[in-house]
Design a protein around this motif. Structure first.
Motif, PDB file in Angstrom:
ATOM      1  N   MET A  96      11.140  16.062  16.934  1.00  0.00           N
ATOM      2  CA  MET A  96      11.597  14.706  16.568  1.00  0.00           C
ATOM      3  C   MET A  96      10.591  13.658  17.020  1.00  0.00           C
ATOM      4  O   MET A  96      10.227  12.760  16.263  1.00  0.00           O
ATOM      5  N   GLN A  97      10.158  13.785  18.277  1.00  0.00           N
ATOM      6  CA  GLN A  97       9.214  12.802  18.829  1.00  0.00           C
ATOM      7  C   GLN A  97       7.928  12.770  18.022  1.00  0.00           C
ATOM      8  O   GLN A  97       7.356  11.706  17.785  1.00  0.00           O
ATOM      9  N   GLY A  98       7.486  13.956  17.593  1.00  0.00           N
ATOM     10  CA  GLY A  98       6.265  14.045  16.799  1.00  0.00           C
ATOM     11  C   GLY A  98       6.394  13.289  15.485  1.00  0.00           C
ATOM     12  O   GLY A  98       5.470  12.578  15.069  1.00  0.00           O
ATOM     13  N   GLU A  99       7.537  13.418  14.829  1.00  0.00           N
ATOM     14  CA  GLU A  99       7.745  12.738  13.538  1.00  0.00           C
ATOM     15  C   GLU A  99       7.923  11.244  13.746  1.00  0.00           C
ATOM     16  O   GLU A  99       7.374  10.432  12.992  1.00  0.00           O
ATOM     17  N   VAL A 100       8.674  10.863  14.770  1.00  0.00           N
ATOM     18  CA  VAL A 100       8.897   9.440  15.059  1.00  0.00           C
ATOM     19  C   VAL A 100       7.565   8.764  15.383  1.00  0.00           C
ATOM     20  O   VAL A 100       7.292   7.644  14.934  1.00  0.00           O
ATOM     21  N   ALA A 101       6.705   9.489  16.130  1.00  0.00           N
ATOM     22  CA  ALA A 101       5.408   8.928  16.523  1.00  0.00           C
ATOM     23  C   ALA A 101       4.520   8.644  15.311  1.00  0.00           C
ATOM     24  O   ALA A 101       3.630   7.802  15.376  1.00  0.00           O
ATOM     25  N   LYS A 102       4.780   9.364  14.202  1.00  0.00           N
ATOM     26  CA  LYS A 102       4.013   9.118  12.978  1.00  0.00           C
ATOM     27  C   LYS A 102       4.600   7.957  12.174  1.00  0.00           C
ATOM     28  O   LYS A 102       4.160   7.700  11.048  1.00  0.00           O
ATOM     29  N   GLN A 135      20.647  11.777  22.854  1.00  0.00           N
ATOM     30  CA  GLN A 135      19.233  12.085  23.095  1.00  0.00           C
ATOM     31  C   GLN A 135      18.407  11.964  21.809  1.00  0.00           C
ATOM     32  O   GLN A 135      17.230  11.577  21.852  1.00  0.00           O
ATOM     33  N   ILE A 136      19.008  12.283  20.674  1.00  0.00           N
ATOM     34  CA  ILE A 136      18.329  12.084  19.380  1.00  0.00           C
ATOM     35  C   ILE A 136      18.023  10.595  19.203  1.00  0.00           C
ATOM     36  O   ILE A 136      16.911  10.203  18.844  1.00  0.00           O
ATOM     37  N   ARG A 137      19.019   9.786  19.488  1.00  0.00           N
ATOM     38  CA  ARG A 137      18.827   8.337  19.334  1.00  0.00           C
ATOM     39  C   ARG A 137      17.809   7.804  20.350  1.00  0.00           C
ATOM     40  O   ARG A 137      17.032   6.903  20.043  1.00  0.00           O
ATOM     41  N   ALA A 138      17.813   8.395  21.536  1.00  0.00           N
ATOM     42  CA  ALA A 138      16.895   7.924  22.585  1.00  0.00           C
ATOM     43  C   ALA A 138      15.426   8.137  22.210  1.00  0.00           C
ATOM     44  O   ALA A 138      14.564   7.384  22.653  1.00  0.00           O
TER      45      ALA A 138
END
Ligand SMILES: *[C@@H]1O[C@H](CO)[C@@H](O)[C@H](O)[C@H]1NC(C)=O
Ligand SMILES: *[C@@H]1O[C@H](CO)[C@@H](O)[C@H](O)[C@H]1NC(C)=O
Ligand SMILES: *[C@@H]1O[C@H](CO)[C@@H](O)[C@H](O)[C@H]1NC(C)=O
Ligand SMILES: *[C@@H]1O[C@H](CO)[C@@H](O)[C@H](O)[C@H]1NC(C)=O
Ligand SMILES: *[C@@H]1O[C@H](CO)[C@@H](O)[C@H](O)[C@H]1NC(C)=O
Ligand SMILES: *[C@@H]1O[C@H](CO)[C@@H](O)[C@H](O)[C@H]1NC(C)=O
Length: 246
Positions: A96-102, A135-138
């Motif tokens: 998730m973090q990887g996709e959000v970071a993009k 945690q998903i939202r965080a």
């Protein structure tokens, strides 16, 4: 099969909340073997049909737009508890973090119940889902709670023997708008449980069992099963949330 697929689409589509479009979008899938990549026996869920494009056959095409990241982190045998304890949840969070970071809108489907029901009452899964949603939202992603795909166990009268019902209801409860004294988290909901029961009761036991991964396995899906249950999911989300996918 195609007739079934066409019939199936409207069943699932109306269950997703409408939302304004945001683009581009990525998907991360979280769950047990009924979502997981079906590479061995006693695995095989709808995630293959959802993400598409990787099975040894060209038959399973996702209804996601090409090049839409779709990362299936579901794990065979997982409960909400074991998924976290065994480290799979950290892998999901990293995805998730990887996709959000993009800079991508990152939708995270979460479906549990099949194994949770073997070890604890629904409220235990509900409490764990609540933490997952938070945690998903965080990490800046967006949860889509999915109720358990039905098992294809029929009663003599042709209805489904619905042992998963209380766990599906618990998932729905968590997805609802919050009240101060309850756990509700106000997420998107895909009521796959209700839609899949309606579908398999309509097509009947013989047709439903032809979707089994192996003849006596009424839980896991073969390729036709993953197409029937997985392919409509992204198109329904896309339609209902009015995404403009890349
Ligand atoms: C899957 O569906 C196709 C088309 O209906 C059919 O030809 C094929 O035999 C099915 N596969 C299985 C494993 O049932
Ligand atoms: C999947 O895509 C391939 C290539 O575009 C096509 O030949 C095939 O018919 C498609 N399969 C299904 C089930 O739509
Ligand atoms: C499914 O598993 C195969 C083989 O391990 C892998 O190549 C593929 O990336 C996986 N697909 C998804 C969507 O995770
Ligand atoms: C929920 O997580 C807790 C640990 O936080 C675990 O003890 C419990 O068994 C889990 N429940 C289920 C149904 O997996
Ligand atoms: C998951 O990551 C958190 C934060 O880094 C860490 O505290 C926890 O031990 C990890 N869980 C597992 C099972 O490795
Ligand atoms: C689930 O909730 C529905 C709607 O409230 C209710 O009709 C049904 O009896 C519940 N099922 C179970 C198994 O609790």
């Amino acid at each position: 099969m195609l007739k079934g697929l066409v019939y199936w689409l409207p069943l699932l589509c109306y269950t997703v909340l409408a939302r304004p479009n945001v683009s581009p979008t990525s998907f991360v899938l979280v769950g047990d073997s009924t979502t997981a990549n079906g590479t061995v026996l006693d695995s095989g869920g709808w995630g293959d049909g959802f993400c598409g494009g990787f099975l040894p056959i060209e038959l399973v095409n996702s209804s996601l737009a090409p090049d839409t990241p779709c990362i299936n982190t579901a794990e065979n045998g997982a409960t909400t508890g074991s998924f976290v304890a065994d480290g799979f949840w950290n892998i999901s969070l990293a995805a998730m973090q990887g996709e959000v970071a993009k800079g991508r809108r990152t939708l995270v489907t979460v479906q549990f119940g099949h194994n949770d029901m073997k070890i604890a009452p629904p409220e235990s899964m509900g409490a764990n889902l609540t933490v997952m949603v938070q945690q998903i939202r965080a990490v800046g992603a967006e949860p889509v709670l999915v109720t358990s795909l039905t098992r294809r166990n029929f009663n003599a009268d042709g209805t489904i023997d619905d042992a998963l019902g209380p766990w599906a209801n618990e998932t729905i409860l968590i997805s609802q708008a919050s009240l101060p004294y309850r756990l509700q988290q106000n997420t998107h909901l895909l009521d796959l449980h209700a839609a899949s029961i309606t579908y398999v009761e309509e097509i009947g036991p013989d047709a439903a069992h032809r979707l089994n991964r192996s003849p006596d396995d009424n839980t896991h899906l073969n390729i036709n099963g993953t197409i029937v249950f997985g392919r409509p999911v992204p198109s329904c989300i896309v339609k209902s949330l009015q995404f403009i996918l890349p």
